[in-house]
Enzyme design. Structure first.
Site, PDB file in Angstrom:
ATOM      1  N   ASP A  70      31.037  -3.475 -60.221  1.00  0.00           N
ATOM      2  CA  ASP A  70      32.680  -2.851 -60.742  1.00  0.00           C
ATOM      3  C   ASP A  70      33.605  -3.401 -59.533  1.00  0.00           C
ATOM      4  O   ASP A  70      33.459  -4.611 -59.110  1.00  0.00           O
ATOM      5  CB  ASP A  70      32.743  -1.602 -60.900  1.00  0.00           C
ATOM      6  CG  ASP A  70      31.814  -0.881 -62.107  1.00  0.00           C
ATOM      7  OD1 ASP A  70      31.573  -1.706 -63.143  1.00  0.00           O
ATOM      8  OD2 ASP A  70      31.488   0.112 -62.296  1.00  0.00           O
TER       9      ASP A  70
ATOM     10  N   ASP B  26      21.268  -0.917 -29.603  1.00  0.00           N
ATOM     11  CA  ASP B  26      21.745   0.505 -28.734  1.00  0.00           C
ATOM     12  C   ASP B  26      21.811   1.846 -29.840  1.00  0.00           C
ATOM     13  O   ASP B  26      22.514   2.742 -29.490  1.00  0.00           O
ATOM     14  CB  ASP B  26      23.044   0.207 -28.076  1.00  0.00           C
ATOM     15  CG  ASP B  26      22.650  -0.418 -26.783  1.00  0.00           C
ATOM     16  OD1 ASP B  26      21.517  -0.698 -26.582  1.00  0.00           O
ATOM     17  OD2 ASP B  26      23.668  -1.146 -26.349  1.00  0.00           O
TER      18      ASP B  26
ATOM     19  N   LYS C 162      20.501 -12.098 -51.543  1.00  0.00           N
ATOM     20  CA  LYS C 162      20.502 -11.189 -52.356  1.00  0.00           C
ATOM     21  C   LYS C 162      21.546 -10.031 -52.409  1.00  0.00           C
ATOM     22  O   LYS C 162      21.709  -9.201 -51.608  1.00  0.00           O
ATOM     23  CB  LYS C 162      19.080 -10.159 -52.036  1.00  0.00           C
ATOM     24  CG  LYS C 162      17.838 -11.212 -52.255  1.00  0.00           C
ATOM     25  CD  LYS C 162      17.486 -11.359 -50.673  1.00  0.00           C
ATOM     26  CE  LYS C 162      15.910 -11.807 -50.447  1.00  0.00           C
ATOM     27  NZ  LYS C 162      16.067 -13.505 -50.655  1.00  0.00           N
TER      28      LYS C 162
ATOM     29  N   HIS D  18       8.718  -7.225 -46.200  1.00  0.00           N
ATOM     30  CA  HIS D  18      10.139  -8.231 -46.582  1.00  0.00           C
ATOM     31  C   HIS D  18      11.318  -7.584 -45.964  1.00  0.00           C
ATOM     32  O   HIS D  18      12.106  -8.245 -46.165  1.00  0.00           O
ATOM     33  CB  HIS D  18      10.050  -8.102 -48.050  1.00  0.00           C
ATOM     34  CG  HIS D  18      10.677  -9.591 -48.225  1.00  0.00           C
ATOM     35  ND1 HIS D  18      11.897  -9.553 -48.954  1.00  0.00           N
ATOM     36  CD2 HIS D  18      10.570 -10.759 -48.113  1.00  0.00           C
ATOM     37  CE1 HIS D  18      12.193 -10.796 -49.298  1.00  0.00           C
ATOM     38  NE2 HIS D  18      11.532 -11.692 -48.816  1.00  0.00           N
TER      39      HIS D  18
ATOM     40  N   LYS E 276      14.507  -7.003 -43.128  1.00  0.00           N
ATOM     41  CA  LYS E 276      15.050  -7.641 -42.198  1.00  0.00           C
ATOM     42  C   LYS E 276      16.033  -6.851 -41.479  1.00  0.00           C
ATOM     43  O   LYS E 276      17.001  -6.021 -42.433  1.00  0.00           O
ATOM     44  CB  LYS E 276      16.009  -8.818 -42.611  1.00  0.00           C
ATOM     45  CG  LYS E 276      15.149 -10.100 -43.248  1.00  0.00           C
ATOM     46  CD  LYS E 276      14.523 -10.098 -44.749  1.00  0.00           C
ATOM     47  CE  LYS E 276      14.225 -11.250 -45.042  1.00  0.00           C
ATOM     48  NZ  LYS E 276      13.383 -11.127 -46.357  1.00  0.00           N
TER      49      LYS E 276
ATOM     50  N   HIS F 263      19.023 -17.989 -51.177  1.00  0.00           N
ATOM     51  CA  HIS F 263      18.317 -16.820 -50.691  1.00  0.00           C
ATOM     52  C   HIS F 263      18.703 -15.647 -50.697  1.00  0.00           C
ATOM     53  O   HIS F 263      18.246 -14.752 -50.319  1.00  0.00           O
ATOM     54  CB  HIS F 263      17.545 -17.354 -49.120  1.00  0.00           C
ATOM     55  CG  HIS F 263      16.546 -16.624 -48.658  1.00  0.00           C
ATOM     56  ND1 HIS F 263      16.775 -15.510 -47.557  1.00  0.00           N
ATOM     57  CD2 HIS F 263      15.131 -16.739 -48.751  1.00  0.00           C
ATOM     58  CE1 HIS F 263      15.674 -14.868 -47.406  1.00  0.00           C
ATOM     59  NE2 HIS F 263      14.508 -15.707 -48.046  1.00  0.00           N
TER      60      HIS F 263
END
Length: 455
Positions: free
Chosen positions: A356, A116, A351, A109, A111, A349
């Site tokens: 704090d 470079d 996350k 899952h 991404k 979508h």
């Protein structure tokens, strides 16, 4: 990066500016406008001498286009598939998935884009039109661009996945390149495609964006602080039980959350806390930590069974003072539930975690058993007050009365949903808002299935 088109521009600029290497790792890489534009730019990068490596998940991406084999023929382009199913389509693929569920059930899952070895992008977005354009539905997501000391970790994580036996070269898949096209044929197609896309929303965004020039000029206002990249080891896909739980990002993130002392703000497209998570969040609330959680409502969630599992824990959280918000369905949006799989896209979508006053986390990790136990995930923990405040501002915008329902319990212990319409008028609902009887019944029925560890 909250805005989808800016997130697309950032990726195109890094690809066009790369001089040495480009490493991309994605759960979903669609063969649509955004995917083709980026793939065209990857081919052009390889033609100017940049080494390109692309790793995609087989279940999320479903590589069936034989032109991929032509692309892979380029001496500087290599494509690998994570944990592939041998069958490409039809009955054979379905049978293999059923016969090898123990292996196939574990998906990548992650991404990640690394240019470079100097700059990286990670977060919630896959490569597909819906993650970058708001023309169809308000798709809330967040990415982060990073450079500095965290980059060697990003490179090592990618290499670990790339060199693992579970990542299979695309040439070993059963793809029949019947069109027999050469790289020169593909280059001509790429040129024609980019000319056709010259007036598209994505190309206009790239042409008009200030970010492109700012990135190239080194004028992006980076916020400096300690960064820690969390990522599952690729071996989780085959030998999860052999890996110490301390290496799982979910475990590492839980330790950060447990140490919060004042505020905790979470946005998660899929939120199924289970008994352990419910005890964690209610315990923090009772300890004096303000716990705020935003997830999808039944009307904005694209998987009914996920909402059914989450709904079992709402009252337990609310009774202990945890603040829950559920994103409202986009105006006029038509949705139709399927039994176990989303046909429409979830509105939320992102996350993100705000801890704090100085910690912020952006990644691919949902708060459900699939993210924590089954899939591999990635995310960046950042120690910086400005980023913390920016993520908190995103959260406040998302939970505003015209964007989300705020849940509470009445005197009889029943859930009430409160929001405001476009004119500021108070709205109160006594059942899951903007849903049909069928949707609510289906979600309730599915909530009784003993499959929480798989969703």
């Amino acid at each position: 990066m909250q805005d989808g088109l800016s997130a697309f521009v950032a990726r195109t600029v890094l690809i066009e500016a790369a001089t040495v290497s480009l490493d991309l790792q994605y759960y979903i890489y669609e063969d649509d406008s955004a995917g083709r534009i980026l793939m065209s730019l990857l081919l052009k990068a390889a033609d100017r001498g940049v080494r390109v490596r692309l790793l995609v998940d087989d279940l999320g991406t479903r590589v069936v286009n034989p032109l991929v084999l032509t692309l892979d023929e380029h001496p500087l382009i290599e494509i690998r598939i994570f944990n592939p199913v041998e069958g490409r389509s039809g009955l054979r693929r379905a049978l293999e998935q059923a016969a090898n569920l123990g292996r196939i059930n574990h998906r990548m899952h992650n991404k990640l884009l690394v240019a470079d070895g100097l700059v990286m992008i990670t977060g919630g977005r896959n490569i597909a039109d819906g993650y970058f354009s708001r023309s169809d539905v308000e798709f809330l997501d967040v990415d982060v661009m990073a450079l500095g000391g965290v980059l060697p970790d990003a490179e090592q994580i990618f290499d670990d996945y790339w060199n693992n036996p579970v990542s299979v070269p695309v040439t070993e898949l059963s793809l029949d390149n019947l069109e027999d096209q050469s790289l020169d044929d593909l280059r001509r197609k790429v040129k024609a495609f980019l000319e056709d896309e010259a007036k598209s929303e994505f190309t206009d965004a790239l042409r008009q964006s200030q970010m492109a020039g700012e990135i190239l000029a080194g004028a992006i206002p980076f916020q400096w602080g300690r960064g820690t990249l969390f990522a599952d080891p690729p071996e989780k896909a085959l030998h999860r039980d052999r890996i110490p739980v301390e290496k799982f990002p979910g475990y590492q993130l839980e330790k950060v959350i447990r140490n919060s002392s004042a505020n905790l703000r979470i946005s998660a497209a899929y939120f199924i806390p289970g008994n352990i998570g419910t005890t964690l969040f209610t315990g923090l609330q009772q300890r004096g930590v303000n716990v705020d959680i935003l997830t999808n409502s039944l009307s904005s969630n694209d998987v009914a069974i996920v909402h059914g599992a989450y709904a079992r824990y709402r009252k337990k959280l609310l009774r202990k003072g945890v603040d829950l918000w559920e994103l409202r369905k986009a105006s006029g949006e038509k949705r139709r539930k399927r039994w176990f799989q989303g046909e429409s896209r979830a509105t939320l979508h992102a996350k993100t975690f705000v801890v704090d006053d100085s910690l912020g986390f952006v990644g691919s990790i949902n708060l459900d058993s699939r993210s924590l136990l089954q899939n591999t995930e990635i995310g960046l923990l950042m120690e910086n007050e400005s980023i913390n405040q920016e993520l908190s501002a995103f959260f406040e915008d998302w939970v505003a009365g015209d964007s989300a329902w705020h849940l509470s319990l009445n005197a009889q212990g029943k859930i009430r949903w409160r929001a405001r319409d476009g004119d500021g008028k108070a709205l109160v609902e006594t059942k899951d808002p903007e849903t049909t009887v069928w949707q609510r019944w289906l979600s309730w029925i599915l909530s009784w299935l003993p499959v929480e560890s798989q969703i």
